[in-house]
Design a protein around this motif. Structure first.
Motif, PDB file in Angstrom:
ATOM      1  N   VAL A 156       0.865  -1.197   0.000  1.00 20.42           N
ATOM      2  CA  VAL A 156       0.000   0.000   0.000  1.00 20.42           C
ATOM      3  C   VAL A 156       0.899   1.244   0.000  1.00 20.42           C
ATOM      4  O   VAL A 156       1.862   1.328   0.766  1.00 20.42           O
ATOM      5  CB  VAL A 156      -0.928   0.007   1.234  1.00 20.42           C
ATOM      6  CG1 VAL A 156      -1.748   1.300   1.253  1.00 20.42           C
ATOM      7  CG2 VAL A 156      -1.836  -1.212   1.229  1.00 20.42           C
ATOM      8  N   ASP A 157       0.589   2.170  -0.899  1.00 20.00           N
ATOM      9  CA  ASP A 157       1.303   3.465  -0.955  1.00 20.00           C
ATOM     10  C   ASP A 157       0.259   4.558  -0.720  1.00 20.00           C
ATOM     11  O   ASP A 157      -0.449   4.984  -1.636  1.00 20.00           O
ATOM     12  CB  ASP A 157       1.984   3.633  -2.308  1.00 20.00           C
ATOM     13  CG  ASP A 157       2.816   4.910  -2.367  1.00 20.00           C
ATOM     14  OD1 ASP A 157       2.908   5.606  -1.327  1.00 20.00           O
ATOM     15  OD2 ASP A 157       3.362   5.180  -3.448  1.00 20.00           O
ATOM     16  N   LEU A 158       0.142   4.984   0.559  1.00 22.92           N
ATOM     17  CA  LEU A 158      -0.910   5.935   0.913  1.00 22.92           C
ATOM     18  C   LEU A 158      -0.615   7.342   0.376  1.00 22.92           C
ATOM     19  O   LEU A 158      -1.531   8.139   0.178  1.00 22.92           O
ATOM     20  CB  LEU A 158      -1.063   5.977   2.443  1.00 22.92           C
ATOM     21  CG  LEU A 158      -1.685   4.728   3.066  1.00 22.92           C
ATOM     22  CD1 LEU A 158      -1.664   4.819   4.579  1.00 22.92           C
ATOM     23  CD2 LEU A 158      -3.091   4.520   2.569  1.00 22.92           C
ATOM     24  N   LYS A 159       0.710   7.627   0.158  1.00 22.23           N
ATOM     25  CA  LYS A 159       1.046   8.951  -0.376  1.00 22.23           C
ATOM     26  C   LYS A 159       0.437   9.149  -1.753  1.00 22.23           C
ATOM     27  O   LYS A 159      -0.199  10.147  -2.032  1.00 22.23           O
ATOM     28  CB  LYS A 159       2.565   9.115  -0.472  1.00 22.23           C
ATOM     29  CG  LYS A 159       3.198   9.551   0.824  1.00 22.23           C
ATOM     30  CD  LYS A 159       4.673   9.828   0.570  1.00 22.23           C
ATOM     31  CE  LYS A 159       5.330  10.266   1.869  1.00 22.23           C
ATOM     32  NZ  LYS A 159       6.781  10.468   1.675  1.00 22.23           N
ATOM     33  N   ASN A 160       0.650   8.140  -2.619  1.00 18.96           N
ATOM     34  CA  ASN A 160       0.155   8.248  -4.000  1.00 18.96           C
ATOM     35  C   ASN A 160      -1.206   7.607  -4.184  1.00 18.96           C
ATOM     36  O   ASN A 160      -1.688   7.478  -5.335  1.00 18.96           O
ATOM     37  CB  ASN A 160       1.159   7.605  -4.958  1.00 18.96           C
ATOM     38  CG  ASN A 160       2.489   8.321  -4.943  1.00 18.96           C
ATOM     39  OD1 ASN A 160       2.532   9.567  -4.867  1.00 18.96           O
ATOM     40  ND2 ASN A 160       3.574   7.574  -4.994  1.00 18.96           N
ATOM     41  N   HIS A 161      -1.798   7.106  -3.093  1.00 14.50           N
ATOM     42  CA  HIS A 161      -3.114   6.440  -3.166  1.00 14.50           C
ATOM     43  C   HIS A 161      -3.082   5.244  -4.117  1.00 14.50           C
ATOM     44  O   HIS A 161      -3.991   5.046  -4.928  1.00 14.50           O
ATOM     45  CB  HIS A 161      -4.209   7.431  -3.589  1.00 14.50           C
ATOM     46  CG  HIS A 161      -4.521   8.435  -2.524  1.00 14.50           C
ATOM     47  ND1 HIS A 161      -5.641   9.257  -2.578  1.00 14.50           N
ATOM     48  CD2 HIS A 161      -3.887   8.768  -1.388  1.00 14.50           C
ATOM     49  CE1 HIS A 161      -5.650  10.037  -1.514  1.00 14.50           C
ATOM     50  NE2 HIS A 161      -4.581   9.763  -0.775  1.00 14.50           N
ATOM     51  N   LEU A 162      -2.013   4.481  -4.051  1.00 17.27           N
ATOM     52  CA  LEU A 162      -1.884   3.286  -4.885  1.00 17.27           C
ATOM     53  C   LEU A 162      -1.739   2.038  -3.997  1.00 17.27           C
ATOM     54  O   LEU A 162      -1.229   2.118  -2.880  1.00 17.27           O
ATOM     55  CB  LEU A 162      -0.651   3.385  -5.807  1.00 17.27           C
ATOM     56  CG  LEU A 162      -0.722   4.493  -6.875  1.00 17.27           C
ATOM     57  CD1 LEU A 162       0.607   4.594  -7.608  1.00 17.27           C
ATOM     58  CD2 LEU A 162      -1.841   4.206  -7.855  1.00 17.27           C
ATOM     59  N   ALA A 163      -2.203   0.903  -4.528  1.00 20.77           N
ATOM     60  CA  ALA A 163      -2.081  -0.366  -3.792  1.00 20.77           C
ATOM     61  C   ALA A 163      -1.814  -1.515  -4.781  1.00 20.77           C
ATOM     62  O   ALA A 163      -2.242  -1.460  -5.948  1.00 20.77           O
ATOM     63  CB  ALA A 163      -3.341  -0.653  -2.996  1.00 20.77           C
ATOM     64  N   GLU A 164      -1.091  -2.524  -4.295  1.00 19.32           N
ATOM     65  CA  GLU A 164      -0.794  -3.703  -5.143  1.00 19.32           C
ATOM     66  C   GLU A 164      -1.625  -4.885  -4.658  1.00 19.32           C
ATOM     67  O   GLU A 164      -1.667  -5.185  -3.457  1.00 19.32           O
ATOM     68  CB  GLU A 164       0.695  -4.019  -5.060  1.00 19.32           C
ATOM     69  CG  GLU A 164       1.109  -5.129  -6.021  1.00 19.32           C
ATOM     70  CD  GLU A 164       2.588  -5.454  -5.879  1.00 19.32           C
ATOM     71  OE1 GLU A 164       3.413  -4.922  -6.625  1.00 19.32           O
ATOM     72  OE2 GLU A 164       2.898  -6.277  -4.963  1.00 19.32           O
ATOM     73  N   LEU A 165      -2.266  -5.601  -5.635  1.00 17.17           N
ATOM     74  CA  LEU A 165      -3.112  -6.758  -5.300  1.00 17.17           C
ATOM     75  C   LEU A 165      -2.372  -8.073  -5.630  1.00 17.17           C
ATOM     76  O   LEU A 165      -1.493  -8.108  -6.497  1.00 17.17           O
ATOM     77  CB  LEU A 165      -4.427  -6.715  -6.083  1.00 17.17           C
ATOM     78  CG  LEU A 165      -5.535  -5.834  -5.500  1.00 17.17           C
ATOM     79  CD1 LEU A 165      -5.158  -4.356  -5.499  1.00 17.17           C
ATOM     80  CD2 LEU A 165      -6.831  -6.076  -6.269  1.00 17.17           C
ATOM     81  N   SER A 166      -2.770  -9.130  -4.934  1.00 24.23           N
ATOM     82  CA  SER A 166      -2.089 -10.429  -5.111  1.00 24.23           C
ATOM     83  C   SER A 166      -2.602 -11.205  -6.318  1.00 24.23           C
ATOM     84  O   SER A 166      -2.116 -12.300  -6.604  1.00 24.23           O
ATOM     85  CB  SER A 166      -2.289 -11.294  -3.862  1.00 24.23           C
ATOM     86  OG  SER A 166      -3.670 -11.544  -3.671  1.00 24.23           O
ATOM     87  N   ILE A 167      -3.623 -10.713  -7.011  1.00 27.49           N
ATOM     88  CA  ILE A 167      -4.166 -11.419  -8.173  1.00 27.49           C
ATOM     89  C   ILE A 167      -3.947 -10.569  -9.393  1.00 27.49           C
ATOM     90  O   ILE A 167      -3.814  -9.340  -9.287  1.00 27.49           O
ATOM     91  CB  ILE A 167      -5.655 -11.754  -7.980  1.00 27.49           C
ATOM     92  CG1 ILE A 167      -6.438 -10.484  -7.620  1.00 27.49           C
ATOM     93  CG2 ILE A 167      -5.836 -12.800  -6.900  1.00 27.49           C
ATOM     94  CD1 ILE A 167      -7.919 -10.713  -7.456  1.00 27.49           C
ATOM     95  N   GLY A 168      -3.857 -11.210 -10.571  1.00 30.25           N
ATOM     96  CA  GLY A 168      -3.577 -10.488 -11.797  1.00 30.25           C
ATOM     97  C   GLY A 168      -4.397 -11.025 -12.954  1.00 30.25           C
ATOM     98  O   GLY A 168      -5.494 -11.568 -12.770  1.00 30.25           O
TER      99      GLY A 168
END
Lengths: 52, 293
Positions: free
Chosen positions: B223-235
């Motif tokens: 989770v990157d709260l500064k840039n409001h980005l998040a990475e998910l475990s599924i693709g």
């Protein structure tokens, strides 16, 4: 036939000794028979008078 | 001696001789009764002894005969039992013989039918062999054609692979350009709109396809709260596509939403929305994400 014989008419007779001989023969026959019968009885039955 | 005496003497002598002759004749011809008696007595004694012996032998023979009779009675009983058993066996064997004869008849008919079936099968086999020969000839021809087609297919596959490589490079360039454009536009609160043709094509009325839940589930890996980005475990391998909205929850509490911006085969990256102000409700790694609540 001679005159002697025709002249004498003598009666012919048998002497008495002849009868004696006849009796002797008869006696011998009887005795012989008795002896023979006794002998037969003795030889066949082992006795003369007794009846077993 | 008188004549009478002489006559008597002669008569007596004749009678004596006659009587003596008769007696001697009788005695000489008489049988020996004593000897006969002895002989008869001996024969009688012998006969009695023989009688006793015969009686003993008879009794012994009778006893032996009785024993033999008893023994033979036992033997007769045993033999009668054997005869009864043999009769039963004979009946059983006759039944088995009849059954065997019936089976023989059945087997003869079965053999006859089997022979006929075998002849038919042989005929069918010969026909099948002929057909197989024809099929083998056709198969050889088709295999040659297949080899030719395979060679042509390999050539075309090589061409397709080259084109796919080019297409993939172009898609990647396009995605890079679009991401770059999105980043620039997002800073200004705008988004990229899909170009639409000037002249819209009128389409016939169509039945709307049925709507189903996507029902994808995963978790936040970073989770990157500064840039409001998040990475998910599924693709992309799990069916994730760009623009999808995932709802983030933690222990059945709503945390935020994630809108997918970039998809890779085994993971994806999204934009965080609907963030809450409480710090304990901020998203973090491990939170569950799903398309449907």
């Amino acid at each position: 036939m001679s005159p002697a014989m025709s002249g004498r008419s003598k009666k012919v007779s048998v002497p008495d000794n002849l009868y004696t001989v006849i009796l002797a023969v008869a006696l011998c026959a009887v005795v012989g028979t008795a002896v023979y019968v006794a002998f037969q009885c003795l030889t066949q039955y082992d006795t003369i008078f007794k009846i077993q | 001696m008188s004549t009478l005496t002489k006559v008597l003497i002669v008569l007596l002598t004749i009678a004596s001789i006659f009587l003596c002759g008769i007696v001697v004749t009788y005695v000489a011809s008489a049988e020996n009764f004593k000897e006969k008696y002895d002989t008869a007595s001996r024969q009688l004694r012998t006969a009695r002894q023989n009688e006793d012996t015969a009686t003993d032998q008879f009794n012994e023979l009778k006893k032996r005969t009785d024993e033999e009779k008893l023994k033979l009675s036992g033997d007769i009983g045993a033999l009668q039992q054997q005869v009864t058993a043999l009769k039963a066996n004979l009946t059983k064997i006759e039944i088995e013989r009849d059954t065997a004869l019936r089976k023989e008849g059945n087997w003869a008919s079965i053999t006859k039918e089997l022979t006929a079936t075998n002849d038919n099968q042989r005929q069918l086999l010969e026909n099948a062999l002929d057909g197989q020969k024809n099929l083998n000839a056709e198969l050889i021809k088709e295999r040659k054609q297949l080899d030719d087609a395979t060679a042509a297919l390999l050539e075309k596959s090589a061409i397709i692979a080259q084109l796919e490589g080019k297409l993939k490079g172009m898609i990647e360039d396009n995605a890079l350009l679009q991401n770059t454009l999105d980043k620039y536009l997002r800073q200004y609160g705008k988004a990229f709109a899909q170009p639409s043709p000037v002249t819209k094509v009128r389409e016939a009325v169509q039945i709307a396809p049925p709507v189903t839940d996507i029902d994808l589930k995963g978790s936040l890996t970073a989770v990157d709260l500064k840039n409001h980005l998040a990475e998910l475990s599924i693709g992309a391998a799990d069916g994730v596509k760009e623009g999808m909205r995932f709802h983030t929850t933690r222990e059945s509490k709503f945390v935020c939403d994630v809108v997918i911006l970039e998809v890779e085969p085994d993971k994806s990256v999204g934009w965080l929305e609907l963030l809450q102000e409480q710090p304990q409700n901020q998203p973090r790694a491990g939170d569950v994400v799903s398309t449907n609540l």
